[in-house]
Design an enzyme around this catalytic site. Structure first.
Site, PDB file in Angstrom:
ATOM      1  CE1 TYR A 181      58.002  53.700  51.536  1.00  0.00           C
ATOM      2  CE2 TYR A 181      57.425  51.480  52.244  1.00  0.00           C
ATOM      3  CZ  TYR A 181      57.081  52.680  51.643  1.00  0.00           C
ATOM      4  OH  TYR A 181      55.804  52.859  51.166  1.00  0.00           O
TER       5      TYR A 181
HETATM    6  N1  LIG Z   1      52.491  52.053  45.529  1.00  0.00           N
HETATM    7  C1  LIG Z   1      52.129  51.315  46.555  1.00  0.00           C
HETATM    8  O1  LIG Z   1      51.626  50.208  46.434  1.00  0.00           O
HETATM    9  C2  LIG Z   1      52.306  51.832  47.958  1.00  0.00           C
HETATM   10  C3  LIG Z   1      52.243  50.921  49.018  1.00  0.00           C
HETATM   11  C4  LIG Z   1      52.335  51.398  50.310  1.00  0.00           C
HETATM   12  C5  LIG Z   1      52.503  52.743  50.538  1.00  0.00           C
HETATM   13  N2  LIG Z   1      52.588  53.606  49.501  1.00  0.00           N
HETATM   14  C6  LIG Z   1      52.783  55.029  49.795  1.00  0.00           C
HETATM   15  O2  LIG Z   1      51.983  55.814  48.910  1.00  0.00           O
HETATM   16  C7  LIG Z   1      52.700  57.006  48.575  1.00  0.00           C
HETATM   17  C8  LIG Z   1      52.821  57.137  47.068  1.00  0.00           C
HETATM   18  O3  LIG Z   1      53.438  55.980  46.543  1.00  0.00           O
HETATM   19  P1  LIG Z   1      53.687  55.822  44.970  1.00  0.00           P
HETATM   20  O4  LIG Z   1      53.915  54.391  44.735  1.00  0.00           O
HETATM   21  O5  LIG Z   1      52.658  56.553  44.195  1.00  0.00           O
HETATM   22  O6  LIG Z   1      55.099  56.597  44.843  1.00  0.00           O
HETATM   23  P2  LIG Z   1      55.820  57.149  43.544  1.00  0.00           P
HETATM   24  O7  LIG Z   1      57.277  57.007  43.789  1.00  0.00           O
HETATM   25  O8  LIG Z   1      55.245  56.577  42.297  1.00  0.00           O
HETATM   26  O9  LIG Z   1      55.443  58.707  43.567  1.00  0.00           O
HETATM   27  C9  LIG Z   1      55.999  59.561  44.526  1.00  0.00           C
HETATM   28  C10 LIG Z   1      55.818  61.002  44.081  1.00  0.00           C
HETATM   29  O10 LIG Z   1      56.486  61.832  45.043  1.00  0.00           O
HETATM   30  C11 LIG Z   1      57.265  62.789  44.341  1.00  0.00           C
HETATM   31  N3  LIG Z   1      58.434  63.171  45.138  1.00  0.00           N
HETATM   32  C12 LIG Z   1      59.536  62.428  45.435  1.00  0.00           C
HETATM   33  N4  LIG Z   1      60.419  63.146  46.136  1.00  0.00           N
HETATM   34  C13 LIG Z   1      59.878  64.385  46.303  1.00  0.00           C
HETATM   35  C14 LIG Z   1      60.311  65.567  46.919  1.00  0.00           C
HETATM   36  N5  LIG Z   1      61.520  65.653  47.500  1.00  0.00           N
HETATM   37  N6  LIG Z   1      59.491  66.646  46.917  1.00  0.00           N
HETATM   38  C15 LIG Z   1      58.278  66.595  46.306  1.00  0.00           C
HETATM   39  N7  LIG Z   1      57.807  65.492  45.674  1.00  0.00           N
HETATM   40  C16 LIG Z   1      58.611  64.407  45.671  1.00  0.00           C
HETATM   41  C17 LIG Z   1      57.688  62.101  43.058  1.00  0.00           C
HETATM   42  O11 LIG Z   1      58.087  63.021  42.055  1.00  0.00           O
HETATM   43  C18 LIG Z   1      56.430  61.305  42.714  1.00  0.00           C
HETATM   44  O12 LIG Z   1      55.539  62.082  41.923  1.00  0.00           O
HETATM   45  C19 LIG Z   1      54.035  56.925  49.305  1.00  0.00           C
HETATM   46  O13 LIG Z   1      53.947  57.604  50.531  1.00  0.00           O
HETATM   47  C20 LIG Z   1      54.218  55.445  49.520  1.00  0.00           C
HETATM   48  O14 LIG Z   1      55.051  55.168  50.640  1.00  0.00           O
HETATM   49  C21 LIG Z   1      52.508  53.176  48.215  1.00  0.00           C
END
Ligand SMILES: NC(=O)c1ccc[n+]([C@@H]2O[C@H](COP(=O)([O-])OP(=O)(O)OC[C@H]3O[C@@H](n4cnc5c(N)ncnc54)[C@H](O)[C@@H]3O)[C@@H](O)[C@H]2O)c1
Length: 254
Positions: free
Chosen positions: A157
């Site tokens: 990741y």
């Molecule tokens: N949640 C956190 O605290 C956090 C921390 C650091 C970074 N991030 C980054 O923020 C972003 C969102 O994180 P999150 O926690 O909301 O993630 P999440 O897993 O809850 O949501 C991800 C979304 O992406 C969609 N997705 C997955 N594979 C896909 C594909 N092949 N094509 C199209 N859509 C697809 C999923 O259906 C989902 O709706 C990510 O890039 C993550 O790395 C999140």
């Protein structure tokens, strides 16, 4: 109602839930027309239906691993709204965390395909539109505070997120002359999976919160989404190539 993003056209990937849904909500509430893109069509439709009271919205099912689907998605947005002003590369499939030496080929492919590769596909497809926009094109790529921390268990990741940071820096250099800014957001909110885990283990959540300078978990819309409004809007027109952490001081990018 007037908002700072009135009439701007935004594409938000992975907007069916979590951070992406929060960003889509915040952008729409500032008047942006939003394409809610997700592999989960039902989730995208649900978010789009909710946002339709604020702005014109479009739900698009797209598997971002496939560049042909990405091109078709951008074409559909342009056909519906005329252009793309703001691109938010948020979606990722981050399943498969574990010890470094146990990282499988599939784990690596999954995060690279949905991370830097998909980010590049969308940036490439949106570029002709971003450079033509009146208010200056905006790209916001999602990065993670786990990267500077070198968080154990997240090797694949973090490789994916570091590569996205590299793409952001290069595009910020190359596209500045076209009036396009390219920045990263590094959020901290509870994903659906984390929330159900911490519901069963509240003591673990307390431990995590103690590592945050601001001692609270972020909100996808009112914290991360508002930061996206800033990076998508006129107030950040002289900001490019940076990573804005919206994680309560959990990490610091230098
Ligand atoms: N949640 C956190 O605290 C956090 C921390 C650091 C970074 N991030 C980054 O923020 C972003 C969102 O994180 P999150 O926690 O909301 O993630 P999440 O897993 O809850 O949501 C991800 C979304 O992406 C969609 N997705 C997955 N594979 C896909 C594909 N092949 N094509 C199209 N859509 C697809 C999923 O259906 C989902 O709706 C990510 O890039 C993550 O790395 C999140």
């Amino acid at each position: 109602m007037t908002g700072v993003l009135d009439g701007r056209i935004a594409v938000v990937t992975g907007a069916g839930r979590g951070v992406g849904a929060g960003i889509a909500r915040a952008l729409a509430k500032e008047g942006a027309h939003v394409a809610v893109v997700d592999i989960d069509a039902e989730a995208a439709e649900t978010v789009a239906a909710e946002l339709s009271s604020y702005a014109a919205v479009l739900a698009v099912r797209c598997d971002i691993r496939d560049s042909a689907q990405v091109d078709a998605c951008v074409a559909e947005v342009v056909e519906r709204f005329g252009t793309v002003d703001v691109l938010v590369n948020n979606a990722i499939d981050a399943r498969g965390a574990g010890p470094f030496e146990a990282t499988t080929d599939d784990d690596l492919d999954r995060v690279l395909d949905t991370g830097p590769k998909a980010t590049l596909y969308f940036m490439r497809a949106c570029f002709p539109h971003l450079r033509e926009t009146d208010g200056g094109g905006r790209v916001i790529n999602l990065r993670s505070g786990s990267e500077p921390q070198g968080l154990a268990g997240f090797g694949a990741y973090i490789a994916s997120k570091a590569a996205i940071g590299g793409l952001t820096r290069v595009a910020a250099r190359e596209w500045g002359r076209h009036g396009i800014t390219v920045n990263n957001l590094a959020p901290f909110v509870l994903s659906d999976g984390a929330r159900s885990h911490f519901d069963e283990h509240p003591e673990e959540l307390e431990k995590v919160v103690r590592t945050l300078s601001l001692r609270r978990v972020g909100d996808a819309e009112t914290d991360v989404g508002r930061a996206a409004v800033y990076l998508a809007g006129p107030d950040s027109s002289y900001v490019t190539g940076v990573t804005l952490s919206v994680d309560g001081g959990g990490s610091f990018f230098s």
